[in-house]
Design an enzyme around this catalytic site. Structure first.
Site, PDB file in Angstrom:
ATOM      1  N   ALA A  61       0.863  -1.181   0.000  1.00 48.35           N
ATOM      2  CA  ALA A  61       0.000   0.000   0.000  1.00 48.35           C
ATOM      3  C   ALA A  61       0.902   1.234   0.000  1.00 48.35           C
ATOM      4  CB  ALA A  61      -0.866  -0.017   1.250  1.00 48.35           C
ATOM      5  N   GLY A 100      -0.580  -5.082  -0.067  1.00 44.12           N
ATOM      6  CA  GLY A 100      -1.609  -4.792  -1.062  1.00 44.12           C
ATOM      7  C   GLY A 100      -1.248  -5.327  -2.440  1.00 44.12           C
ATOM      8  N   GLU A 103      -2.190  -8.853  -2.472  1.00 43.91           N
ATOM      9  CA  GLU A 103      -3.662  -8.941  -2.448  1.00 43.91           C
ATOM     10  C   GLU A 103      -4.236  -8.682  -3.844  1.00 43.91           C
ATOM     11  OE1 GLU A 103      -3.953  -6.293   1.059  1.00 43.91           O
ATOM     12  OE2 GLU A 103      -5.190  -7.877   1.928  1.00 43.91           O
ATOM     13  N   GLU A 123       2.054  -6.737   6.779  1.00 40.32           N
ATOM     14  CA  GLU A 123       1.295  -5.718   7.518  1.00 40.32           C
ATOM     15  C   GLU A 123       1.500  -5.802   9.017  1.00 40.32           C
ATOM     16  OE1 GLU A 123       0.212  -7.451   4.965  1.00 40.32           O
ATOM     17  OE2 GLU A 123      -0.912  -6.168   3.599  1.00 40.32           O
TER      18      GLU A 123
END
Ligand code: NAI
Length: 647
Positions: A61, A100, A103, A123
């Site tokens: 992210a 992310g 993901e 994370e």
């Protein structure tokens, strides 16, 4: 444009280009939604390859967006959208697919990767769990066991492991784009695979999973995110995919507000800010190939290994042949250990050994770009060493001392050009510990400072600049709070209470246990050296000296602050009696200390001394102090450091 769509026949190639690491920023998320709509709408397109420009796939992210109000489209929705595609999406992955990024890749129907790619959900290191379906999709692809390991520990896995585990459909050696196009072409006529979130969980061993979860919970020592990771995985097993996704989102949003996550993000940014030293912003990194290390003891050997592992050639100097062979043996043993544990290959091991030379003659240092001194902690010995270095080294070689406490400015006076002298304060074991204090005396040249910074970078250390004072940033704070702990035990606390309070707070080990581990004789020798110049007005606690007089040097002698049996420390009545008699001798009426009071005392001292260090300009910024305490002194990372905690 962060995301572009091109076509190769019936295959669309969606390219993310958001340097430096293709973070899943707002523009990237929106670009993916646009690309999805465009490719869905275009009847000529039959499959989509998702690939990244630059050095990596989406590496996570965009952490810079963390502090800001989230902007739509949110990443979980982007991933759900990709999963809903009616044409196969193939993620083509190189570099690191983290957080992310992974993901997004799991939202695609297929994943193929370059052999050197890495995959992870880190994370937890920022006090979070994956928030875009990672905890739900990953276990469906690789099984809950591997998923737990990746999510709760935050460690990435290799392409080979990802392929074996079921995360990847293929791994290729070269031409990832070409391979992805070929792969996509083969898939266009096949039925669309079930999206990851709808796949059934692979069979798994519930008992071993429960055991792993129990271990993660007990090791988390107060940190919330690994525990939340276990909870998310448990949800995945018990709930439908949709419910588990919703529960993951709730957990993620709760953790995002958690002070622990704020603290971990603070340290994340603080570590990145620490290395930026304004004084050398415009200085080109000096060339650094050959390093001299003076002294082959604990630190010298570790420093030599760190340099060798980073591809530098190392010459180690010792005071005589016997000391040299002992120093060489230390290096050889550490490298042999690395080979045995598979951390380095046989070829690499051989190459490292051939880059390592031992000598007793300083003349062998003629080519060294940088020399790091790690001899005994004595100003007189260090002076003699630096005088010899002054004669033996080329004029632009940088000369550094690894001293723990001594005045680098004073050491620098032993050479004709003091501007080439700096401090490089490593932490033990030097080839493992991440922290490096770059001690900059007044008058140090930009070249010398840049050399220190270049070494830190080369060794992949977190380099924190420090001015000169007794103990620099870290040891000055540590000495001060150790003194406060000595006062507390003389006033009524027991070492085991202080150590327990520190452990409860999240330190891996308490201050008295740590002294037993490091060896009480070392600080005793220092105290004896300083006895003559000690300020008589300052309170002095003799207990540690008396323990040493009793031969209680710590673990290595079987006793210190504790008595050691079967590798474990036990409270020793002899030590308790000594402490009580010392309090009585000084007329102190002992009183009880609560855990809170002990920790408040320690944290107050850290903060007070930290503030002095800042005011004196020793540390450039408060966050540097946090970085030092977290990476060098066991301060729990998820508490952010003593300055953050009090701010
Ligand atoms: P050590 O006692 O293990 O090693 C010192 C080595 O220096 C010995 O092998 C000795 O033979 C050698 N030596 C002494 N005089 C010499 C000379 N004139 N020329 C060449 N070699 C000479 O000590 P250690 O623990 O490695 O500490 C070295 C330095 O690093 C000290 O200044 C210490 O304060 C500092 N330091 C120590 C840390 C630790 O955790 N042990 C951490 C950070 C810094």
């Amino acid at each position: 444009m962060s995301v572009t769509v091109t076509t190769e026949g019936a295959i669309a190639v969606v390219t993310i280009d958001n340097p430096p690491v293709n973070a899943a920023s707002h523009a990237v998320r929106q670009g993916l939604i646009d690309a999805f709509e465009q490719t869905q709408a275009d009847g000529a397109i039959r499959a989509v390859v998702l690939i990244c420009a630059g050095r990596t796939f989406v590496a996570g992210a965009d952490v810079r967006e963390f502090g800001k109000p989230p902007l739509e489209p949110h990443l979980p929705d982007v991933v759900v959208t990709l999963e809903s595609a009616t044409k196969p999406w193939i993620a083509a992955i190189h570099g690191t697919a983290l957080g992310g990024g992974l993901e997004i890749a799991m939202g695609c129907h297929y994943r193929i990767a370059d052999t050197s790619a890495k995959f992870g959900l880190p994370e937890v290191n920022l006090g979070l769990i994956p928030g875009a379906g990672g905890t739900v999709r990953l276990p469906r692809l690789v099984g809950p066991g591997i998923a737990l390991d990746m999510i709760a520990k935050g460690k990435p896995i290799t392409a080979a492991a990802a392929h074996a585990g079921g995360l990847l459909d293929d791994v290729v050696d070269a031409d990832l784009r070409g391979a992805a196009l070929k792969f996509a072409t083969e898939k266009v006529d096949l039925p669309l695979p079930v999206p990851a979130s709808a796949k059934p969980l692979p069979a798994f061993d519930q008992q071993s999973l429960s055991r792993d979860m129990a271990q993660i919970r007990s090791k988390s020592r107060g940190q919330n995110s690994p525990v939340a990771a276990c909870e998310a995985l448990t949800n995945v097993i018990k709930m439908t995919s949709a419910d588990a996704l919703a529960a993951e989102r709730d957990l993620f949003l709760t953790l995002k507000q958690d002070p622990q996550s704020l603290a971990l993000r603070h340290i994340f940014f603080a570590e990145r800010a620490a290395g930026k030293i304004p004084a050398i912003a415009d200085v080109a990194p000096p060339s650094l190939n050959s390093v001299g290390v003076i002294g082959g003891g604990t630190m010298g050997a570790g420093i030599a290994v760190a340099c060798l592992l980073s591809g530098l050639s190392v010459t180690m100097i010792e005071r005589d042949a016997d000391a040299l062979s002992a120093g060489e043996k230390r290096v050889i043993d550490i490298l042999a250990g690395s080979l045995k544990r598979g951390l380095i290959s046989k070829d690499k091991h051989a190459a490292l050994l051939s880059a390592f030379v031992g000598a007793t003659d300083y003349a062998t240092l003629g080519d060294a770009d940088l020399v790091i001194e790690a001899v005994f902690e004595s100003m007189d010995i260090k002076r003699i060493v630096f005088e010899a270095l002054d004669q033996a080294t080329k004029p632009d070689a940088v000369l550094a001392s690894n001293t723990s406490y001594l005045d680098i400015g004073e050491i620098a006076k032993s050479v004709r050009d003091p501007a080439r002298v700096i401090g490089l304060h490593f932490f033990s074991p030097a080839h493992i510990m991440k922290l490096l204090e770059l001690v900059i005396p007044d008058g140090a040249s930009p070249h010398a400072i840049a050399m220190g910074a270049a070494l830190g970078k080369r060794l992949r250390k977190i380099t924190v600049p420090s001015g000169v004072c007794d103990g620099f940033i870290g040891n000055r704070i540590m000495s001060a709070y150790r003194r406060a702990c000595d006062y507390m035990i003389e006033d009524g606390a027991l070492p085991t209470e202080v150590d327990a309070a520190m452990r409860d707070f999240g330190f891996p080990i308490g201050i008295f246990e740590m002294q037993d581990l490091a060896g009480n004789d070392i600080s005793w020798a220092m105290r004896k050296r300083q006895a003559a110049t000690r300020d008589p007005a300052q309170r002095y606690v003799d207990i540690a000296d008396k323990l040493c007089e009793m031969g209680r040097f710590g673990r290595k002698t079987g006793s210190g602050w504790y008595r050691y049996e079967d590798g474990k420390g036990h409270v020793d009545p002899e030590v308790t009696a000594l402490i009580l008699s010392e309090s009585a001798r000084k007329g102190i009426t002992r009183r009880a200390f609560t855990t809170d009071e002990i920790m408040t005392t320690i944290l107050d001292v850290m903060y007070t001394v930290g503030t002095q260090i800042l005011d004196e300009g020793i540390a450039a910024q408060a966050s540097d102090i946090d970085v030092v305490m977290v990476n060098g002194y066991g301060f729990p990372r998820w508490r952010g450091g003593p300055m953050f905690l009090k701010a």
